[in-house]
Design an enzyme around this catalytic site. Structure first.
Site, PDB file in Angstrom:
ATOM      1  N   THR A 184       0.994  -1.084  -0.054  1.00 10.74           N
ATOM      2  CA  THR A 184      -0.016   0.144   0.112  1.00 10.74           C
ATOM      3  C   THR A 184       0.821   1.168  -0.077  1.00 10.74           C
ATOM      4  OG1 THR A 184       0.003   0.339   2.414  1.00 10.74           O
ATOM      5  CG2 THR A 184      -1.602  -1.125   1.320  1.00 10.74           C
ATOM      6  N   GLU A 329      -5.742  -3.713   1.692  1.00 11.93           N
ATOM      7  CA  GLU A 329      -5.658  -4.751   2.650  1.00 11.93           C
ATOM      8  C   GLU A 329      -7.006  -5.649   2.829  1.00 11.93           C
ATOM      9  OE1 GLU A 329      -4.891  -1.721   2.939  1.00 11.93           O
ATOM     10  OE2 GLU A 329      -3.560  -0.988   4.346  1.00 11.93           O
ATOM     11  N   LYS A 438     -10.666  18.135  14.000  1.00  9.25           N
ATOM     12  CA  LYS A 438     -11.492  18.038  15.227  1.00  9.25           C
ATOM     13  C   LYS A 438     -11.582  19.602  15.824  1.00  9.25           C
ATOM     14  CE  LYS A 438     -10.201  13.296  16.144  1.00  9.25           C
ATOM     15  NZ  LYS A 438      -9.294  12.386  16.671  1.00  9.25           N
ATOM     16  N   TRP A 443     -16.213  16.357  15.573  1.00  9.18           N
ATOM     17  CA  TRP A 443     -15.490  16.111  14.181  1.00  9.18           C
ATOM     18  C   TRP A 443     -16.258  16.611  13.033  1.00  9.18           C
ATOM     19  CZ3 TRP A 443     -14.091  10.143  13.973  1.00  9.18           C
ATOM     20  CH2 TRP A 443     -13.256   9.811  15.104  1.00  9.18           C
TER      21      TRP A 443
HETATM   22  P1  AMP Z   1      -6.008   1.502  -1.771  1.00  9.03           P
HETATM   23  O1  AMP Z   1      -5.653   0.482  -0.883  1.00  9.03           O
HETATM   24  O2  AMP Z   1      -4.937   2.265  -2.417  1.00  9.03           O
HETATM   25  O3  AMP Z   1      -6.941   1.200  -2.577  1.00  9.03           O
HETATM   26  O4  AMP Z   1      -6.668   2.683  -0.899  1.00  9.03           O
HETATM   27  C1  AMP Z   1      -7.771   2.561   0.109  1.00  9.03           C
HETATM   28  C2  AMP Z   1      -8.454   3.723   0.475  1.00  9.03           C
HETATM   29  O5  AMP Z   1      -8.986   4.445  -0.577  1.00  9.03           O
HETATM   30  C3  AMP Z   1      -9.574   3.326   1.460  1.00  9.03           C
HETATM   31  O6  AMP Z   1      -9.182   3.224   2.840  1.00  9.03           O
HETATM   32  C4  AMP Z   1     -10.397   4.938   1.230  1.00  9.03           C
HETATM   33  O7  AMP Z   1      -9.658   5.888   2.055  1.00  9.03           O
HETATM   34  C5  AMP Z   1     -10.016   5.306  -0.073  1.00  9.03           C
HETATM   35  N1  AMP Z   1     -11.433   4.815  -0.894  1.00  9.03           N
HETATM   36  C6  AMP Z   1     -11.372   3.517  -1.819  1.00  9.03           C
HETATM   37  N2  AMP Z   1     -12.555   3.618  -2.204  1.00  9.03           N
HETATM   38  C7  AMP Z   1     -13.076   4.618  -1.658  1.00  9.03           C
HETATM   39  C8  AMP Z   1     -14.600   5.270  -2.098  1.00  9.03           C
HETATM   40  N3  AMP Z   1     -15.411   4.784  -2.953  1.00  9.03           N
HETATM   41  N4  AMP Z   1     -15.092   6.232  -1.469  1.00  9.03           N
HETATM   42  C9  AMP Z   1     -13.902   7.007  -0.666  1.00  9.03           C
HETATM   43  N5  AMP Z   1     -12.902   6.597  -0.305  1.00  9.03           N
HETATM   44  C10 AMP Z   1     -12.300   5.576  -0.999  1.00  9.03           C
END
Ligand code: AMP
Length: 541
Positions: A184, A329, A438, A443
């Site tokens: 990641t 993850e 915050k 929040w």
């Molecule tokens: P990744 O592992 O690079 O796919 O990133 C995952 C993160 O992307 C998640 O924990 C979210 O913060 C963000 N994310 C993925 N899908 C969405 C979505 N549909 N809306 C908002 N945030 C998203």
């Protein structure tokens, strides 16, 4: 008493065995890195991945070895995944959008021993090869005719395939064995490695294929635009063979015109990508007046799907949008916004409200929201807290033990996202935990404010960060890129937002910029913005 049913380990290469046997003629069509559109099918991919597996084993690769891929979505990349997994080795997808030094760091951390690389990315490997001493073979995914000149010792993939054969029996091992790896690219600290198992990949593929999830079948033509190097290609590299779905692989062609060409000529019915890709396609359609007669569904995820994208697809092109959330993850699917009967039959605007939510969890994902003391919060569609998940395709640790604080004793994984969940189970992300503002102990969701601000016709992109405030600790600052040719004002934008959010959520100021920094997976780099605006003085301070 134990059941009396057979042991049949859930191994990824069984997905490809099945596809070859039941759906062997189903095509996998690719925009090749050499240029032309190429066609293969599950039967040939099965045979050729055995050629690769045999070559790998013959060259000393074995169970547990990490083998990297640095490649676009193509049929060859699929062969590479299955050939690698078929000897019990681990495919490790690398994101070419990272800086070369980060790629080298990740390869060394994972201890990659070989790499299969697309022609496009050979220069990256040339730049870092010396820094990755463990690398034994560099295989270029092309034929002899297109092999590049290089100071490195390169192996031609097509020659390797031609000189090997399919007389290879897939290796046998327990289903918990590692199958794949993906780092990641967080916005802080070193990247963290997620290590998928055969079992988790197969279970995830079955979850992903379900009707309220991706609803795949042998009658669909799927174009995974989401790259295989981004979050396990949202599971599509496994879910498509599981269901015998035809695949259309876009290679490096991510612009609107290239995407449209494949959607149209290959009669794609279903596709998946991040919002920016769809913005490019929708712009192209508007400029050219072209239509999407074959496409029925599009999955949008990786970042919040703006309401305007959903509205355009559904109203102007009669294409259903499914909003999805997930993370590397989680293999990665966590929720999908299919419409349950409870939300059926709503008018257009109310349906768009529902589709702004990231949807509900499929079987195999348990979800809860908690406060900072780990107390569970109600599912009322308002109260937001830390989103935690668990399930058979959710990580229980990072490779090498980093980030242990994100996992608790009961297997709950803290996603780092902040969300609320409504009475019907629909989750909506309101922030990343480290970005939430915050203000006086309460929040404020930055994503809600950003979504609202981009609804203003003169705003191209918006980001909200917390800025220090003597009375409230932090207050929101809205940072905007104006749309080309427009000159929006602070008063105009705040006036547009007023009444649409709680008064105390309203940004204390608006700053206009030409650029907002993004990470390699397209997320806004708030940490950079906070640095940039560290000394910013709010008019209310
Ligand atoms: P990744 O592992 O690079 O796919 O990133 C995952 C993160 O992307 C998640 O924990 C979210 O913060 C963000 N994310 C993925 N899908 C969405 C979505 N549909 N809306 C908002 N945030 C998203």
């Amino acid at each position: 008493m134990l059941g009396l049913m057979q042991e049949w380990p859930l191994l990824c290469h069984k997905l490809l065995d099945y596809a070859a046997e039941q759906h062997g003629a189903r095509e996998v069509i690719s925009r090749s890195t050499e240029g032309p559109i190429t066609r293969t099918n599950y039967r040939d991919i099965h045979t050729r991945s055995k050629h690769l597996a045999k070559w790998l084993e013959g060259n000393g690769y074995k169970l547990g070895d990490r083998i990297a891929t640095l490649a676009w979505n193509t049929g060859r990349h699929m062969e590479a995944w299955y050939g690698i997994m078929g000897i019990g080795a681990i495919y490790h997808t690398l994101n070419p959008r990272l800086f070369p030094d980060q790629i080298a760091w990740i390869m060394n951390h994972a201890d990659d021993q070989a790499i299969l690389v697309d022609l496009t990315f050979v220069p990256i490997v040339e730049a870092i090869a010396e820094k990755v001493p463990g690398l034994r073979h560099i295989i270029v995914l092309t034929d002899e005719e297109h092999m590049p000149e290089s100071k490195l010792d390169l192996i031609c993939y097509e020659t390797l395939i031609a000189e090997s054969d399919a007389d290879f029996k897939w290796a046998d091992f327990p289903e918990e064995t590692a199958a794949g790896m993906c780092y990641t690219s967080g916005t802080t600290g070193d990247p963290k490695g997620v290590l998928y198992s055969h079992r988790s990949n197969v279970i995830h593929a079955m979850m992903a294929a379900l009707p309220d999830a991706l609803n795949l079948s042998s009658n669909e033509v799927l174009m995974p635009v989401v790259p295989m190097f981004h979050a396990n290609s949202w599971g599509l590299g496994m879910a498509a063979p599981l269901t015998g779905t035809t695949m259309v692989m876009p290679g490096g062609g991510m612009d609107g015109a290239s995407i449209f060409e494949l959607l149209d000529t290959e009669k794609v019915t279903f596709t998946a990508a991040v919002p920016t890709v769809w913005l490019g396609l929708l712009d192209y359609l508007e400029e050219t007046g072209k239509k999407l007669p074959h496409l029925t569904r599009v999955v949008v995820g990786g970042a919040a799907c703006p309401r305007a994208i959903t509205a355009k697809f559904e109203r102007d092109y009669d294409v259903e949008v499914v909003h999805a959330w997930g993370m590397t993850e989680m293999s990665p699917l966590g929720s999908l916004g299919s419409i349950k009967p409870e939300y059926g039959g709503l008018d257009v605007e109310k349906t768009l409200d529902v589709k702004e939510k990231q949807g509900f969890a499929p079987f195999g994902v348990e979800m809860k929201i908690t406060d900072d003391e780990n107390k569970e919060l109600p599912w009322d569609g308002k109260t937001f807290g830390r989103l935690k998940v668990r399930g058979p395709a959710v990580a229980k640790a990072y490779y090498g033990g980093a980030g242990a604080e994100q996992f608790d004793g009961d297997n709950w994984f803290d996603t780092g996202d902040v969300a609320h969940i409504d009475q019907y189970g629909y989750m909506q992300i309101t922030d990343r935990a480290k970005d939430v503002i915050k203000s006086g102990g309460e929040w404020i969701s930055t994503i809600d404010l950003e979504n609202l601000a981009v609804g203003h016709p003169d705003v191209q992109e918006a980001a909200v960060i917390g800025v220090a405030h003597p009375k409230w600790d932090e207050r929101p600052l809205l940072i905007c890129i104006p749309r080309k040719g427009a000159t929006p004002t602070k008063e105009g934008i705040l006036g547009f937002m007023e009444g649409k959010v709680a008064k105390w959520w309203m940004p204390d100021d608006v700053a206009f910029v030409e650029e907002i920094p993004h990470t390699a997976t397209g997320k806004i780099q708030k940490i950079e913005l906070r640095k940039q605006f560290a000394d910013y003085k709010l008019p209310t301070a």
